[in-house]
Scaffold this active site. Structure first.
Site, PDB file in Angstrom:
ATOM      1  N   LEU A 364       0.833  -1.208   0.000  1.00  0.00           N
ATOM      2  CA  LEU A 364       0.000   0.000   0.000  1.00  0.00           C
ATOM      3  C   LEU A 364       0.860   1.247   0.000  1.00  0.00           C
ATOM      4  O   LEU A 364       0.455   2.296  -0.476  1.00  0.00           O
ATOM      5  CB  LEU A 364      -0.890   0.025   1.240  1.00  0.00           C
ATOM      6  CG  LEU A 364      -1.980  -1.031   1.325  1.00  0.00           C
ATOM      7  CD1 LEU A 364      -2.642  -0.977   2.686  1.00  0.00           C
ATOM      8  CD2 LEU A 364      -3.013  -0.818   0.245  1.00  0.00           C
ATOM      9  N   GLY A 365       2.033   1.148   0.560  1.00  0.00           N
ATOM     10  CA  GLY A 365       2.871   2.336   0.618  1.00  0.00           C
ATOM     11  C   GLY A 365       4.124   2.065   1.402  1.00  0.00           C
ATOM     12  O   GLY A 365       4.308   0.990   1.985  1.00  0.00           O
ATOM     13  N   GLY A 370       8.974   1.777   7.450  1.00  0.00           N
ATOM     14  CA  GLY A 370       8.759   0.452   6.907  1.00  0.00           C
ATOM     15  C   GLY A 370       7.722   0.471   5.809  1.00  0.00           C
ATOM     16  O   GLY A 370       7.326   1.536   5.321  1.00  0.00           O
ATOM     17  N   VAL A 372       3.965  -0.807   4.192  1.00  0.00           N
ATOM     18  CA  VAL A 372       2.611  -1.170   4.587  1.00  0.00           C
ATOM     19  C   VAL A 372       1.996  -2.059   3.516  1.00  0.00           C
ATOM     20  O   VAL A 372       2.048  -1.748   2.334  1.00  0.00           O
ATOM     21  CB  VAL A 372       1.750   0.096   4.774  1.00  0.00           C
ATOM     22  CG1 VAL A 372       0.350  -0.288   5.192  1.00  0.00           C
ATOM     23  CG2 VAL A 372       2.377   1.015   5.795  1.00  0.00           C
ATOM     24  N   LYS A 397       1.756  -2.999   8.894  1.00  0.00           N
ATOM     25  CA  LYS A 397       2.957  -2.173   8.762  1.00  0.00           C
ATOM     26  C   LYS A 397       4.143  -3.004   9.216  1.00  0.00           C
ATOM     27  O   LYS A 397       4.218  -3.422  10.373  1.00  0.00           O
ATOM     28  CB  LYS A 397       2.788  -0.934   9.637  1.00  0.00           C
ATOM     29  CG  LYS A 397       3.956   0.004   9.619  1.00  0.00           C
ATOM     30  CD  LYS A 397       3.500   1.337  10.188  1.00  0.00           C
ATOM     31  CE  LYS A 397       4.599   2.036  10.949  1.00  0.00           C
ATOM     32  NZ  LYS A 397       4.078   3.171  11.708  1.00  0.00           N
ATOM     33  N   ASP A 494       4.014  14.070  12.749  1.00  0.00           N
ATOM     34  CA  ASP A 494       4.097  13.932  11.299  1.00  0.00           C
ATOM     35  C   ASP A 494       2.720  14.088  10.662  1.00  0.00           C
ATOM     36  O   ASP A 494       2.253  13.231   9.931  1.00  0.00           O
ATOM     37  CB  ASP A 494       4.729  12.580  10.944  1.00  0.00           C
ATOM     38  CG  ASP A 494       5.413  12.605   9.583  1.00  0.00           C
ATOM     39  OD1 ASP A 494       5.538  13.714   9.007  1.00  0.00           O
ATOM     40  OD2 ASP A 494       5.796  11.540   9.091  1.00  0.00           O
TER      41      ASP A 494
END
Ligand SMILES: *[C@@H]1O[C@H](CO)[C@@H](O)[C@H](O)[C@H]1NC(C)=O
Ligand SMILES: *[C@@H]1O[C@H](CO)[C@@H](O)[C@H](O)[C@H]1NC(C)=O
Ligand SMILES: *[C@@H]1O[C@H](CO)[C@@H](O)[C@H](O)[C@H]1NC(C)=O
Length: 703
Positions: A364-365, A370, A372, A397, A494
């Site tokens: 996913l990303g 790390g 996902v 994740k 973030d």
């Protein structure tokens, strides 16, 4: 998946056999657990009456339409949701020869009200002879009775009310109490919650409470405990009542909840989790016991033989081919268990299987900590009437080894996020730490990141004005929660659009607490993570962070301001914009338009003119106020939530962006030494930014 593999039935059989053996050996115990409520899976296990439904994974006893606050639907509503089958409350009918069942139940409630609503009327935990709800049971009647049935002994119900409205005629103590009710809304015994520091309909909303109702059939004592979710069961009950349930209930009765709203007083009445265990011991004679033990032994023997056979089969299959090895992991099937307040621990094998061995196509990303992956879990949910398999989508994740220092960092993150529960935070489902591999499991968010949606062109723009506004309301609410919920403040560190995820209904969920640390003394130093330099993402990092290297609630607010402007303008923080022969960053451009009295020109062209001018003006000014270069001048999250909800006017924003000064004149920081303030225009500040080496996180979906 399960249907294709004949061996997937084996764990089910084992569970069934265990249950049989369990039945033979032990008392007649029934239990159920809802860790959350899912439409299709749980609708058949519950009976819905009146205006109730399942929505956002919760039981909604009265209509959930928070964005349409004063809709007629929410007023004068009442609803009931009962477990689909009854339980027996005593054994033996003849005279004094009876034994009462004992039960323990735990549930999590959330009574939600907007700031400008007066809360009403209340919610109740209920034991009743059937699932039906009386007509006109809205307002003070809590979905329990109505003007003609109240107090009637034929009602046969016992309830614990969570009442947010004082009714003088029935001697309610206040607007915030619990009560013990028999056949009537007039409480037999009530206690105000103020002295326990509990507010049923808190302001700001979003506080969940865990409630325990324990009944001991031998001592006939019913006790009610209540505390903010995430805390341990308190030592002392809030309500204590000795009651022989046989005098009031039908022998077979149902457990459930009821609630109501009035007019104009309304609230959302939600139950988020529920588990119950009831033990109606039969009055056994000795020979029956012997029979049971014999049956138990037989069952156990059969079971052991069966397990040997199964193991043999697996052994043979294992030797036959490597592919079968994968299938043997079907044995990892477990019984879904809810430990209040704690996400569950997963086996690495389970997660590996759920993500098809962390397959590239399920990625996913990727973020600083790390990668996902999307995953699918098969949960065998043990219900009373058999085992049902639930398919749950998750996001896993997987921490890359060198990006975190190891177990301590991981556990630090875990201790924080497992306490955090808010409808605008991505829910942590569980975690895994095995063989040095660290993983966190979150709810899968079908609509991906906010960033992804903002980057779409006008043809496929999925974010109309209402959605954008609601997304920002959600983020503000989540941020307020993080900064204020605990004695330990949590700084997100973030905040950016790629960390804001959207659920199926486009509600925002703030994700990635990878950088979160409880704000304790100096422990919030950026360097602590050993990342070198300032984390966070270019454009979202508050100017003072370049000097202090520390994240603060104020620097979170700065990031939020950038997100607000980004969502309203449809432009990323790094975009350079030509205006009056100058090149501006997004924030400076909006500030210039504000000075020129044309701030609404900043609104995303994709929306053409489909937006509410008042709201856009409010958000743009808020975005600028949060982007104030001086940290102490930025609004606090409390003010922010009031501004977005419209209870406070938009903030005052100076026409010219103030200069960034360091050290900030308004904070007394003696350790920094030099007081000569460094004044810089926004242009030279931009240079400062690029002069510092930033760990730039590539745009990605990070959960
Ligand atoms: C709700 O009930 C009250 C009294 O029963 C009535 O006066 C009021 O008009 C009702 N409101 C709605 C929206 O039905
Ligand atoms: C357990 O209780 C249920 C009703 O709640 C009853 O139908 C069942 O027969 C009981 N089982 C045993 C073993 O007593
Ligand atoms: C109360 O509820 C009962 C059962 O639904 C109904 O028959 C009765 O008419 C209701 N009474 C009032 C005053 O609404």
């Amino acid at each position: 998946m399960a249907a294709q593999n004949p061996y997937s039935i084996i764990p089910l059989l084992i569970i069934m056999l265990f249950n049989l053996a369990h039945l033979a050996f032990t008392d007649n115990m029934s239990s159920f657990t809802f860790e959350r409520f899912v439409d299709d899976d749980h609708e058949k296990l519950l009976s819905f009456r009146g205006d109730s439904s399942i929505y956002l994974e919760a039981l909604q006893l009265t209509p959930e339409t928070p964005n349409d606050a004063h809709s007629w639907k929410q007023k004068n509503a009442s609803g009931r949701i009962m477990y689909h089958k009854p339980f027996r409350f005593w054994i033996g009918d003849g005279g004094d020869e009876y034994r009462l069942a004992s039960f323990n139940t735990t549930f999590v409630i959330n009574i939600y009200r907007e700031r400008d609503w007066e809360a009403g009327s209340g919610l109740a935990f209920l034991i009743a002879p059937n699932a039906s709800i009386p007509e006109a049971s809205y307002g003070q009647y809590l979905g329990l009775t109505n003007a003609s049935t109240d107090g009637n002994t034929a009602n046969h119900f016992v309830a614990i009310e969570f009442d947010t409205e004082k009714q003088d005629d029935i001697e309610d103590p206040d607007h915030n109490h619990i009560g013990f009710n028999i056949n009537s809304i007039r409480s037999k015994n009530a206690t105000s919650l103020d002295k326990y520091n509990i507010t049923l309909s808190p302001d700001p909303p979003g506080v969940n409470y865990t409630v325990w109702v324990d009944y001991n059939g031998t001592s006939k004592l019913m006790q009610v405990y209540m505390v903010k979710e995430g805390n341990q069961k308190p030592g002392e009950p809030l309500l204590n009542e000795t009651i022989d349930l046989k005098e009031y209930l039908k022998k077979e009765s149902y457990f459930g909840f009821a609630a109501s709203t009035g007019d104009p007083r309304i609230e959302l009445n939600c139950v988020l989790k529920w588990s119950l265990q009831i033990n109606n011991q039969p009055d056994e004679k000795n020979d029956e016991k012997w029979w049971k033990i014999a049956a138990g032994v037989c069952v156990s023997v059969v079971m052991i033989i069966f397990i040997f056979v199964v193991c043999g089969v697996v052994f043979v299959r294992k030797r036959r081919s490597k592919a079968s090895l994968e299938e043997a992991t079907e044995f990892d099937t477990y019984i879904l268990k809810w430990l209040p307040g704690m996400p569950r621990e997963f086996k690495y094998k389970e997660l590996k299987k759920a993500t098809s061995n962390f397959h590239e196509s399920l990625k996913l990303g990727e973020g600083g900590f790390g990668i996902v992956y999307k995953g699918v879990l098969l949960l065998n949910d043990k219900a009373d009437d058999g085992t049902t398999t639930t398919i749950t989508e998750i996001a896993v994740k997987k921490f890359s080894r060198d990006s975190i220092r190891g177990k301590d960092d991981f556990l630090a993150e875990l201790t924080i996020i497992h306490h955090l529960r808010h409808k605008n935070l991505v829910r942590l489902v569980g975690w895994c730490y095995e063989k040095g591999k660290l993983l966190l499991v979150y709810d899968f968010m079908p609509n991906g990141s906010l960033e992804k949606h903002l980057q779409k062109g006008p043809e496929q723009d999925t974010l109309n004005w209402n959605r954008r506004y609601r997304i920002l309301v959600g983020v503000a609410s989540a941020l307020h929660y993080l900064h204020n919920e605990y004695d330990k403040k949590v700084v997100h560190r973030d905040i950016k659009t790629s960390n804001i995820l959207l659920d199926a209904d486009f509600n925002s969920r703030l994700g990635d607490f990878g950088l979160a640390r409880a704000l304790e003394n100096e422990k919030n130093s950026y360097n602590e993570l050993g990342l070198g330099g300032v984390p966070g993402t270019m454009g979202y990092v508050a100017p003072e962070c370049f000097h202090t290297g520390r994240a603060t609630p104020e620097s979170d607010v700065f990031g939020f301001g950038v997100v607000v402007l980004e969502v309203v303008c449809g432009k990323g923080p790094g975009t350079k914009i030509h205006h009056n022969q100058h090149l501006y960053s997004m924030v400076d451009w909006v500030w210039t338009l504000h000075r020129e009295g044309r701030i609404l020109e900043a609104v995303d062209e994709n929306l053409s003119n489909d937006f509410v001018h008042d709201e856009a003006n409010r958000l743009l000014l808020l975005g600028l106020a949060c982007s104030h270069p001086i940290d102490s001048e930025r609004p606090k999250t409390e003010t922010i939530t009031q501004i977005v909800s419209g209870t406070l006017p938009p903030p005052h924003v100076p026409p010219i962006k103030p200069a960034f000064t360091w050290p900030s004149m308004s904070t007394t920081d003696s350790t920094t030494g030099s007081l000569s303030s460094m004044t810089s225009s926004s242009r030279s500040y931009a240079r400062t930014q690029s002069g510092i080496k930033l760990r730039r996180t590539t745009s990605s979906l990070r959960v």
